[in-house]
Design an enzyme around this catalytic site. Structure first.
Site, PDB file in Angstrom:
ATOM      1  N   ALA A   1       0.800  -1.236   0.000  1.00 49.37           N
ATOM      2  CA  ALA A   1       0.000   0.000   0.000  1.00 49.37           C
ATOM      3  C   ALA A   1       0.833   1.286   0.000  1.00 49.37           C
ATOM      4  O   ALA A   1       0.262   2.376   0.087  1.00 49.37           O
ATOM      5  CB  ALA A   1      -1.010   0.043   1.154  1.00 49.37           C
ATOM      6  N   ALA A   2       2.146   1.165  -0.139  1.00 52.62           N
ATOM      7  CA  ALA A   2       2.963   2.395  -0.223  1.00 52.62           C
ATOM      8  C   ALA A   2       2.569   3.189  -1.470  1.00 52.62           C
ATOM      9  O   ALA A   2       2.374   4.413  -1.416  1.00 52.62           O
ATOM     10  CB  ALA A   2       4.445   2.039  -0.276  1.00 52.62           C
ATOM     11  N   GLY A   3       2.422   2.485  -2.598  1.00 51.56           N
ATOM     12  CA  GLY A   3       2.034   3.159  -3.842  1.00 51.56           C
ATOM     13  C   GLY A   3       0.630   3.753  -3.736  1.00 51.56           C
ATOM     14  O   GLY A   3       0.366   4.838  -4.259  1.00 51.56           O
ATOM     15  N   ASP A   4      -0.253   3.046  -3.051  1.00 47.86           N
ATOM     16  CA  ASP A   4      -1.627   3.554  -2.897  1.00 47.86           C
ATOM     17  C   ASP A   4      -1.638   4.805  -2.019  1.00 47.86           C
ATOM     18  O   ASP A   4      -2.380   5.761  -2.277  1.00 47.86           O
ATOM     19  CB  ASP A   4      -2.521   2.475  -2.256  1.00 47.86           C
ATOM     20  CG  ASP A   4      -2.548   1.209  -3.095  1.00 47.86           C
ATOM     21  OD1 ASP A   4      -2.439   1.318  -4.327  1.00 47.86           O
ATOM     22  OD2 ASP A   4      -2.654   0.116  -2.511  1.00 47.86           O
TER      23      ASP A   4
HETATM   24  O1  RIB Z   1      -1.388  -2.114  -3.307  1.00 45.74           O
HETATM   25  C1  RIB Z   1      -1.591  -3.019  -2.272  1.00 45.74           C
HETATM   26  C2  RIB Z   1      -2.827  -3.833  -2.523  1.00 45.74           C
HETATM   27  O2  RIB Z   1      -2.638  -4.639  -3.664  1.00 45.74           O
HETATM   28  C3  RIB Z   1      -3.178  -4.806  -1.425  1.00 45.74           C
HETATM   29  O3  RIB Z   1      -3.982  -4.228  -0.442  1.00 45.74           O
HETATM   30  C4  RIB Z   1      -3.821  -5.953  -2.172  1.00 45.74           C
HETATM   31  O4  RIB Z   1      -5.170  -6.125  -1.894  1.00 45.74           O
HETATM   32  C5  RIB Z   1      -3.579  -5.671  -3.642  1.00 45.74           C
HETATM   33  O5  RIB Z   1      -4.698  -5.182  -4.246  1.00 45.74           O
END
Ligand code: RIB
Length: 296
Positions: free
Chosen positions: A241-244
């Protein structure tokens, strides 16, 4: 102006491992944690924690109640999250001692969005609204086409990348947020400068943010502007989730009218904080934590 994030919601099963499991190998994990994640869901959480009202659209299965509860707690509008029979999407994530991950996806409900649902969501949007997308749901091409007809600004995180994405009318995308691997896959180039130049030739009207993990981030647009911001050094525990987090904070900073260099720095700081904690959405920092980190 509204922000609609039409994206995935996954239950993440995160296993701590000594190394990534290899073909033919059976490996005992050191532990298991379950988290709410999915690139779509994580990016909505990041936007909300960065202070931007966001409306999430997507599909969960009959087991998806936890996502709706968390969205409500985070102040994320769920009026366009639908429930279908069967299971929500899930991800099996291995995290090694360096904090790196490997992710195996099961699309589940994320692959069951319908054209009617897309029409309903887009009919509530106006020209200039922002549609944020990733590549973990079905009907992405239809979404891009419909959004562009309504003159929405499309922001795409083409993750995970697959070849067929290139046939989805990506010239209609205003901003691409891409990591190094996706940049290489999209352009067949290896160096960041070459990747950005190739992307600029492919999509001359778009802006690009190319994240390079611990090597920092580049920004480029079709008019020749290029910026670089180094990453914030931290001890990585889990990079999930760093990119998110980066995507949510970048978009939030843009909507808050921050100057580009500053918003890149802030998004880097938020992503750095996310890698110091285990989990996906749970690891995303609040704006006050990012402020404190930046002032240290
Ligand atoms: O970017 C991280 C996410 O990638 C995770 O939460 C996982 O569910 C995948 O979708």
């Amino acid at each position: 102006m509204k922000v609609i994030n039409f994206g995935s919601l996954n239950y993440d099963y995160t296993y701590q491992v000594d190394h990534m499991v290899m073909p033919g190998e059976t490996l005992a994990s050191r532990g298991l944690e379950t988290h709410c994640g999915g690139k779509g869901f994580n990016q909505s959480v990041a936007l909300a924690r960065a202070g931007i009202p966001v409306c999430h659209a997507g599909m969960v299965g009959e087991d998806g109640g936890t996502f709706l509860e968390i969205c409500r707690k985070e102040g994320i509008d769920t009026q366009f999250v639908r429930t279908c029979p069967g299971k929500s999407g899930h991800a099996i994530i291995q995290v090694n001692p360096a904090g790196e991950n490997c992710i195996l996806l099961y699309g589940g409900a994320n692959r069951r969005n319908t054209p009617e649902q897309i029409e309903e969501v887009l009919s509530h949007c106006e020209a200039g609204d922002i549609l944020l997308l990733q590549n973990e749901i079905n009907l992405l091409g239809e979404l891009i086409r419909g959004a562009s007809e309504r003159k929405l600004r499309i922001v795409l995180n083409p993750s995970p990348f697959e070849e067929k994405l290139l046939g989805c009318g990506l010239e209609r995308v205003s901003i691409f947020l891409i990591n190094e691997t996706e940049g290489m896959q999209m352009t067949q180039k290896t160096e960041p400068e070459e990747i950005l130049s190739a992307l600029g030739r492919m999509y001359p009207e778009s802006e690009f943010v190319l994240t390079l993990g611990e090597k920092g981030v580049f920004y480029a647009d079709g008019k020749g502007e290029r910026l670089y911001v180094p990453a914030c050094p931290v001890k990585a525990v889990d990079t999930t989730a760093a990119g998110d987090t980066f995507t949510g904070y970048y978009l939030a900073g843009m909507l808050q009218g921050k100057e580009k260099q500053e918003l890149l720095k802030r998004a880097c700081a938020a992503a750095a904080l996310a890698v110091t904690k285990v989990g996906a959405a749970a690891s995303i920092p609040y704006a006050r934590e990012v402020d404190a980190f930046l002032s240290e």
